[in-house]
Design a protein around this motif. Structure first.
Motif, PDB file in Angstrom:
ATOM      1  N   LYS A  14     -29.970   8.876  16.454  1.00 56.25           N
ATOM      2  CA  LYS A  14     -31.316   9.147  16.962  1.00 56.25           C
ATOM      3  C   LYS A  14     -31.481  10.641  17.232  1.00 56.25           C
ATOM      4  CE  LYS A  14     -31.667   4.578  19.125  1.00 56.25           C
ATOM      5  NZ  LYS A  14     -31.842   3.839  20.400  1.00 56.25           N
ATOM      6  N   SER A  15     -32.585  11.213  16.736  1.00 57.55           N
ATOM      7  CA  SER A  15     -32.782  12.662  16.808  1.00 57.55           C
ATOM      8  C   SER A  15     -33.003  13.174  18.221  1.00 57.55           C
ATOM      9  CB  SER A  15     -33.963  13.076  15.923  1.00 57.55           C
ATOM     10  OG  SER A  15     -35.156  12.437  16.353  1.00 57.55           O
ATOM     11  N   ASP A  16     -33.294  12.274  19.162  1.00 56.17           N
ATOM     12  CA  ASP A  16     -33.474  12.726  20.541  1.00 56.17           C
ATOM     13  C   ASP A  16     -32.176  12.621  21.344  1.00 56.17           C
ATOM     14  OD1 ASP A  16     -33.403   9.974  20.508  1.00 56.17           O
ATOM     15  OD2 ASP A  16     -34.901   9.723  22.103  1.00 56.17           O
ATOM     16  N   ARG A  17     -31.083  12.266  20.677  1.00 57.32           N
ATOM     17  CA  ARG A  17     -29.798  12.175  21.333  1.00 57.32           C
ATOM     18  C   ARG A  17     -28.959  13.403  20.967  1.00 57.32           C
ATOM     19  NH1 ARG A  17     -28.456   7.366  23.400  1.00 57.32           N
ATOM     20  NH2 ARG A  17     -27.323   8.769  24.809  1.00 57.32           N
ATOM     21  N   PRO A  18     -27.819  13.634  21.639  1.00 53.93           N
ATOM     22  CA  PRO A  18     -27.010  14.836  21.379  1.00 53.93           C
ATOM     23  C   PRO A  18     -26.531  14.922  19.932  1.00 53.93           C
ATOM     24  CG  PRO A  18     -26.333  13.789  23.431  1.00 53.93           C
ATOM     25  CD  PRO A  18     -27.300  12.853  22.786  1.00 53.93           C
ATOM     26  N   LEU A  32     -11.468  16.213   5.207  1.00 52.29           N
ATOM     27  CA  LEU A  32     -12.295  16.629   4.078  1.00 52.29           C
ATOM     28  C   LEU A  32     -13.432  17.571   4.436  1.00 52.29           C
ATOM     29  CD1 LEU A  32     -12.553  13.096   2.436  1.00 52.29           C
ATOM     30  CD2 LEU A  32     -10.991  14.957   1.795  1.00 52.29           C
ATOM     31  N   SER A  33     -14.146  17.287   5.528  1.00 49.03           N
ATOM     32  CA  SER A  33     -15.344  18.076   5.818  1.00 49.03           C
ATOM     33  C   SER A  33     -15.830  17.802   7.229  1.00 49.03           C
ATOM     34  CB  SER A  33     -16.459  17.744   4.820  1.00 49.03           C
ATOM     35  OG  SER A  33     -16.816  16.376   4.913  1.00 49.03           O
ATOM     36  N   VAL A  34     -16.807  18.617   7.641  1.00 50.31           N
ATOM     37  CA  VAL A  34     -17.471  18.439   8.930  1.00 50.31           C
ATOM     38  C   VAL A  34     -18.978  18.396   8.684  1.00 50.31           C
ATOM     39  CG1 VAL A  34     -17.852  19.365  11.244  1.00 50.31           C
ATOM     40  CG2 VAL A  34     -15.648  19.710  10.127  1.00 50.31           C
ATOM     41  N   ALA A  35     -19.660  17.481   9.362  1.00 60.34           N
ATOM     42  CA  ALA A  35     -21.113  17.380   9.235  1.00 60.34           C
ATOM     43  C   ALA A  35     -21.709  17.095  10.604  1.00 60.34           C
ATOM     44  CB  ALA A  35     -21.490  16.275   8.249  1.00 60.34           C
ATOM     45  N   GLY A  36     -22.992  17.374  10.758  1.00 55.42           N
ATOM     46  CA  GLY A  36     -23.686  17.068  11.993  1.00 55.42           C
ATOM     47  C   GLY A  36     -24.137  15.610  12.001  1.00 55.42           C
ATOM     48  N   ALA A  37     -24.145  15.001  13.168  1.00 59.21           N
ATOM     49  CA  ALA A  37     -24.590  13.612  13.284  1.00 59.21           C
ATOM     50  C   ALA A  37     -25.125  13.380  14.692  1.00 59.21           C
ATOM     51  CB  ALA A  37     -23.440  12.651  13.000  1.00 59.21           C
ATOM     52  N   TYR A  38     -26.356  12.875  14.785  1.00 58.71           N
ATOM     53  CA  TYR A  38     -26.906  12.562  16.094  1.00 58.71           C
ATOM     54  C   TYR A  38     -26.205  11.331  16.672  1.00 58.71           C
ATOM     55  CZ  TYR A  38     -30.850  15.723  15.260  1.00 58.71           C
ATOM     56  OH  TYR A  38     -31.632  16.830  15.024  1.00 58.71           O
ATOM     57  N   TRP A  39     -25.958  11.343  17.966  1.00 56.99           N
ATOM     58  CA  TRP A  39     -25.380  10.193  18.622  1.00 56.99           C
ATOM     59  C   TRP A  39     -26.301   8.988  18.457  1.00 56.99           C
ATOM     60  CZ3 TRP A  39     -21.467   7.615  19.984  1.00 56.99           C
ATOM     61  CH2 TRP A  39     -21.489   6.677  21.022  1.00 56.99           C
ATOM     62  N   ARG A  40     -25.726   7.902  18.009  1.00 58.23           N
ATOM     63  CA  ARG A  40     -26.450   6.660  17.739  1.00 58.23           C
ATOM     64  C   ARG A  40     -27.503   6.831  16.640  1.00 58.23           C
ATOM     65  NH1 ARG A  40     -25.865   2.608  21.717  1.00 58.23           N
ATOM     66  NH2 ARG A  40     -23.684   2.615  22.344  1.00 58.23           N
TER      67      ARG A  40
END
Length: 215
Positions: free
Chosen positions: A139-143, A129-137
């Motif tokens: 948390k904004s300080d993670r990849p 359906l789609s692609v979105a960004g997501a921080y690992w776990r």
């Protein structure tokens, strides 16, 4: 199956997590470049090949050290982190580290609790359906990873109905309709807050008056 396809098309991809969610599933990936709509189509085709091959899902168990070495050798640090966290949690509670459970179909093997259908051929009609960004776990300080959303159903008719409902809901998105009908607009001066236009304010006050009468 989607993770298998992504790894096949983009060698070196690092796998995050891939749970089932309401009406579908997603999987997080760390890739070297952003995915495009054409990439999703290619992933779908590769997934269809795996489904047509009807690979049997095989459950495997390993002790914690063996499982950790397995994924570390394959360059999957996020999987290793998950296992390390589970082992740490078990240690804090005084329990033994849990055994590592994986599922394999064809040449692909992934960390997973299961269970699964018998084979890839049992997977029903699906659509990415789609692609979105997501921080690992989360948390904004993670990849930052790329999250691919998809859906799968028992029949093509059910899939078509779901896609139709999704498209109809998108047409009725109040964030778009409100702007198109000249009810409100958004500005950078106050992100997320609607600036009401005369027609929108009139509608708001009318609904507000009706609610006051009801209460």
């Amino acid at each position: 199956v989607m993770a298998e396809a992504v790894l096949d098309l983009f060698p070196g991809t690092r796998l995050g997590i891939g749970p089932a969610i309401q009406d579908g599933f997603y999987y997080d990936f760390q890739l070297e470049r952003p995915l495009t709509p054409e990439d999703l189509e290619a992933i779908e085709r590769r997934m269809a090949s795996s489904v047509a091959a009807n690979h049997t899902f095989q459950r495997r168990e390993m002790d914690p050290q063996e499982g950790r070495a397995f994924f570390e050798l394959r360059g999957q640090p996020f999987k290793v982190e998950i296992m390390d966290d589970l082992a740490s949690a078990a240690e804090r509670s005084g329990a033994s580290a849990p055994r590592v459970t994986t599922y394999q179909h064809g040449e692909f093997q992934d960390l997973c609790r299961g269970p699964h259908v018998e084979s890839t051929g049992k997977i029903g009609p699906f659509k990415l359906l789609s692609v979105a960004g997501a921080y690992w776990r989360g948390k904004s300080d993670r990849p930052m990873l790329q999250r691919i959303y998809g859906t799968a159903w028992e029949t093509q008719e059910q899939l078509d109905q779901y896609l139709w409902r999704r498209d109809e809901a998108r047409k009725r998105d109040h964030r778009k309709l409100g702007v198109a009908l000249d009810l409100f607009s958004f500005h950078d001066i106050s992100p997320g807050s609607a600036f009401w236009h005369p027609k929108g304010q009139r509608l708001w006050r009318t609904l507000e008056g009706a609610m006051r009468e009801m209460q």
